[in-house]
Design an enzyme around this catalytic site. Structure first.
Site, PDB file in Angstrom:
ATOM      1  N   ASP A  18       1.808   8.673   1.585  1.00 48.28           N
ATOM      2  CA  ASP A  18       2.728   9.814   1.481  1.00 48.28           C
ATOM      3  C   ASP A  18       3.074  10.101   0.015  1.00 48.28           C
ATOM      4  OD1 ASP A  18       4.444   7.731   0.991  1.00 48.28           O
ATOM      5  OD2 ASP A  18       5.884   8.227   2.576  1.00 48.28           O
ATOM      6  N   SER A  19       2.557   9.275  -0.903  1.00 52.15           N
ATOM      7  CA  SER A  19       2.623   9.604  -2.335  1.00 52.15           C
ATOM      8  C   SER A  19       1.879  10.910  -2.604  1.00 52.15           C
ATOM      9  CB  SER A  19       2.029   8.470  -3.179  1.00 52.15           C
ATOM     10  OG  SER A  19       0.786   8.052  -2.646  1.00 52.15           O
ATOM     11  N   GLU A  38       6.007  -4.053  -2.129  1.00 48.16           N
ATOM     12  CA  GLU A  38       6.165  -3.151  -3.278  1.00 48.16           C
ATOM     13  C   GLU A  38       7.364  -3.567  -4.127  1.00 48.16           C
ATOM     14  OE1 GLU A  38       5.903   1.061  -2.483  1.00 48.16           O
ATOM     15  OE2 GLU A  38       6.549   1.580  -4.509  1.00 48.16           O
ATOM     16  N   GLU A  47       6.873   2.131   6.635  1.00 50.79           N
ATOM     17  CA  GLU A  47       7.819   1.480   5.727  1.00 50.79           C
ATOM     18  C   GLU A  47       8.956   0.848   6.536  1.00 50.79           C
ATOM     19  OE1 GLU A  47       9.212   4.048   2.593  1.00 50.79           O
ATOM     20  OE2 GLU A  47       7.176   4.553   1.981  1.00 50.79           O
ATOM     21  N   ASP A  94      -0.564   6.882   6.339  1.00 53.72           N
ATOM     22  CA  ASP A  94       0.817   6.522   6.021  1.00 53.72           C
ATOM     23  C   ASP A  94       1.742   7.408   6.853  1.00 53.72           C
ATOM     24  OD1 ASP A  94       2.648   5.045   4.629  1.00 53.72           O
ATOM     25  OD2 ASP A  94       2.425   6.134   2.739  1.00 53.72           O
ATOM     26  N   LYS A 140       0.419   2.893   8.531  1.00 52.21           N
ATOM     27  CA  LYS A 140       1.371   2.083   7.754  1.00 52.21           C
ATOM     28  C   LYS A 140       2.773   2.639   7.964  1.00 52.21           C
ATOM     29  CE  LYS A 140       1.815   2.337   3.083  1.00 52.21           C
ATOM     30  NZ  LYS A 140       3.232   2.719   2.931  1.00 52.21           N
TER      31      LYS A 140
HETATM   32  O1  KIV Z   1       2.257   6.291  -0.366  1.00 51.60           O
HETATM   33  C1  KIV Z   1       1.738   5.406  -1.053  1.00 51.60           C
HETATM   34  O2  KIV Z   1       0.927   5.661  -1.951  1.00 51.60           O
HETATM   35  C2  KIV Z   1       2.120   4.025  -0.776  1.00 51.60           C
HETATM   36  C3  KIV Z   1       1.609   2.987  -1.724  1.00 51.60           C
HETATM   37  C4  KIV Z   1       2.415   3.029  -2.960  1.00 51.60           C
HETATM   38  C5  KIV Z   1       1.598   1.629  -1.116  1.00 51.60           C
HETATM   39  O3  KIV Z   1       2.811   3.767   0.143  1.00 51.60           O
END
Ligand code: KIV
Length: 276
Positions: free
Chosen positions: A45-46, A184, A116, A84, A114
């Site tokens: 989600d970055s 992280e 969080e 994510d 993934k």
């Molecule tokens: O969204 C992302 O890029 C991440 C990584 C920083 C692990 O969650």
């Protein structure tokens, strides 16, 4: 051609060699990451920050994540692709969370999701693993979607109580059946402790070299994101000035009439032209 990497392969890599993971959000970069032999690709989600120009990862939703995940899976032949789950796609309602996780697998072709850490994380993770049979990667330490609750974008687990909580989170996620956990921004010694306690691999970002694997945001690694660079990033290339130079050269050549040149032109026979 190498074979598609599975969750079982990732689990078996622990203690044998370090696991490699990078983010990707589109076809061309995912293709290059995959061809380089990286084990796992995270459609992170970055995306919000490094591709869409937003100021928070909480500002992307399922539609954007699926759109980009589809482009990535179209490109990837070998790497395990992890989708994510975006903010509010798994925090609000456990049934909706399972449905959203399934969309990453069925619609976008991802191999895993993934999540969080958040207060009801265990209940949701269990549902996604047990009811939908989807492999889940945990994410603890600094969790950007809820960074405001953690005092901002800061290293987590710096005192014994906070570190104990992170260790317990890691153990709880392993017990539920997560196949790997992102750590992280935690002190390297805490990452070492967690990595030693778990049978599943830890994947570090700002967590030191003792983790079983490492992940970075591809735009940070390539020097394609200039707004800020976290301390844990190593830039392996600095592509922004190279791209800027190419664009400026193009602009000058168009203005000066140097581009397109004879080699870029399509011709027509003179007798055809004469008929006009
Ligand atoms: O969204 C992302 O890029 C991440 C990584 C920083 C692990 O969650």
């Amino acid at each position: 051609m190498e074979e598609k990497i599975t969750v079982k392969d990732i689990l078996e890599l622990k203690g044998r060699r370090k696991i490699t993971m990078l983010t990707a959000y589109d076809y061309p970069l995912a293709s290059l990451v995959d061809k380089a032999g990286i084990d796992m690709i995270l459609v992170g989600d970055s995306l919000a920050n490094v591709v869409l120009g937003l100021d928070s990862t909480t500002k992307v939703g399922m539609a954007e994540m699926l759109h980009h995940a589809k482009a990535v899976t179209r490109a990837v032949k070998n790497a395990l692709v992890v989708g994510d789950m975006p903010y509010e796609s798994y925090q609000v309602n456990p049934e909706e969370s399972v449905k959203n996780a399934l969309r990453f697998i069925k619609e976008a072709g991802c191999d895993a999701v993934k999540l969080e850490w958040f207060d009801k994380c265990l209940e949701v993770t269990k549902k996604i693993i047990d009811e939908a049979g989807i492999p889940v990667m945990g994410h603890i330490g600094l969790t950007p979607q809820t960074a405001d609750k953690l005092g901002g974008f800061k290293v987590q687990g710096k005192d014994a109580d906070a570190a104990k909580r992170i260790i317990e989170q890691a153990q709880a996620l392993e017990k539920l059946g997560c196949f790997a956990i992102v750590l992280e921004c935690v002190p390297d010694k805490i990452a070492l402790l967690i990595t030693g306690k778990l049978k599943i691999p830890t994947i570090g970002i700002g967590a030191g070299p003792s983790c079983d694997g490492q992940v970075l945001v591809i735009h940070d690694l390539l020097g394609l994101f200039e707004r800020y660079t976290p301390k844990f990033v190593k830039k392996y290339a600095n592509l922004s000035p190279i791209i800027s130079k190419a664009i400026e050269e193009y602009k000058e050549e168009v203005i000066q009439g140097k581009f397109p040149g004879p080699e870029h032109i399509f011709t027509i026979k003179k007798e055809e032209l004469d008929k006009l």
